[in-house]
Design a protein around this motif. Sequence first.
Motif, PDB file in Angstrom:
ATOM      1  N   UNK A  41    -121.375  53.877  42.467  1.00 56.39           N
ATOM      2  CA  UNK A  41    -120.632  55.752  42.217  1.00 56.39           C
ATOM      3  C   UNK A  41    -120.301  55.459  41.134  1.00 56.39           C
ATOM      4  N   UNK A  42    -120.631  53.424  39.923  1.00 54.55           N
ATOM      5  CA  UNK A  42    -120.038  53.850  38.596  1.00 54.55           C
ATOM      6  C   UNK A  42    -120.739  52.631  37.833  1.00 54.55           C
ATOM      7  N   UNK A  43    -121.340  51.926  36.235  1.00 54.31           N
ATOM      8  CA  UNK A  43    -121.646  51.617  35.809  1.00 54.31           C
ATOM      9  C   UNK A  43    -120.687  50.923  34.829  1.00 54.31           C
TER      10      UNK A  43
ATOM     11  N   UNK B 155    -117.013  53.014  47.705  1.00 60.86           N
ATOM     12  CA  UNK B 155    -117.052  53.442  45.826  1.00 60.86           C
ATOM     13  C   UNK B 155    -117.547  51.657  45.630  1.00 60.86           C
ATOM     14  N   UNK B 156    -119.365  51.533  44.851  1.00 64.09           N
ATOM     15  CA  UNK B 156    -119.952  50.424  44.673  1.00 64.09           C
ATOM     16  C   UNK B 156    -119.698  50.376  43.041  1.00 64.09           C
TER      17      UNK B 156
ATOM     18  N   UNK C 104    -132.705  50.605  33.462  1.00 67.66           N
ATOM     19  CA  UNK C 104    -132.493  52.322  33.603  1.00 67.66           C
ATOM     20  C   UNK C 104    -133.284  52.655  34.670  1.00 67.66           C
ATOM     21  N   UNK C 105    -133.251  51.792  36.616  1.00 62.56           N
ATOM     22  CA  UNK C 105    -133.462  52.022  37.445  1.00 62.56           C
ATOM     23  C   UNK C 105    -131.855  52.163  38.251  1.00 62.56           C
ATOM     24  N   UNK C 106    -131.412  51.032  37.181  1.00 59.40           N
ATOM     25  CA  UNK C 106    -129.885  51.399  37.410  1.00 59.40           C
ATOM     26  C   UNK C 106    -129.330  52.841  37.547  1.00 59.40           C
ATOM     27  N   UNK C 107    -129.621  52.838  36.211  1.00 57.24           N
ATOM     28  CA  UNK C 107    -128.648  54.231  35.625  1.00 57.24           C
ATOM     29  C   UNK C 107    -129.311  55.557  36.823  1.00 57.24           C
ATOM     30  N   UNK C 108    -130.190  55.398  37.041  1.00 59.51           N
ATOM     31  CA  UNK C 108    -130.640  56.416  38.232  1.00 59.51           C
ATOM     32  C   UNK C 108    -130.269  56.611  39.503  1.00 59.51           C
ATOM     33  N   UNK C 109    -129.167  55.279  39.623  1.00 63.02           N
ATOM     34  CA  UNK C 109    -128.961  55.128  41.052  1.00 63.02           C
ATOM     35  C   UNK C 109    -127.162  54.903  40.552  1.00 63.02           C
TER      36      UNK C 109
END
Length: 188
Positions: A7-9, A37-38, A76-81
């Motif tokens: 849900x957020x980073x 929420x993660x 970037x893979x985390x941003x995409x998720x």
Amino acid sequence: VPQRLYDACFVGRLHYQKGVLLLPDIWKRVCARRPQARLALIGDGHLEADVRQKVAAVGLTGNIDLLGFRDGPEKYEIFKQAKLMVHPATYDSGGMAAAEGMAWRLPGVSFDLEALKTYYPRGMVKVPWGDVRAFADAVVRLLEDEAFYARVADEAHALIVDVWDWRKRADRVFRAVFADTAAEGGER
């Protein structure tokens, strides 16, 4: 709001300045309204053990993933998720970590710090300094209000493209540095 793993980073140093010890309190309020929420925490620093301890103490080990330092494609893979960026800095000189996620069209939430008015004039929902309830409310609003999310996400991406694009910034700096030389007709 798109379906994604997180849900957020958060991305940044695990340091008092970045507000990482407030994140478990903020996320506990988010999870009170959205139990699944993660949150992805990207970064390392001297507060890592304290953050892990606080996450466990508030019962959020299943909701907050401490991912350590990540860079390049792995980050970037985390941003995409992720759906949005959280930037709970308590004092700031204009850190640009959240801008990386904003380049991926992720809207942000931060405290309303003076420096961030310049660095993030749009694309970042600002809440009163230290108000974890308002911070959590802003996160939940972005996750639940699709029109608001779309508007702030578009603002975030436009800010990065229009203002923080590396080539545009470099050109502005070059012109500012060499403006006097060009105006005088050559080198000094």
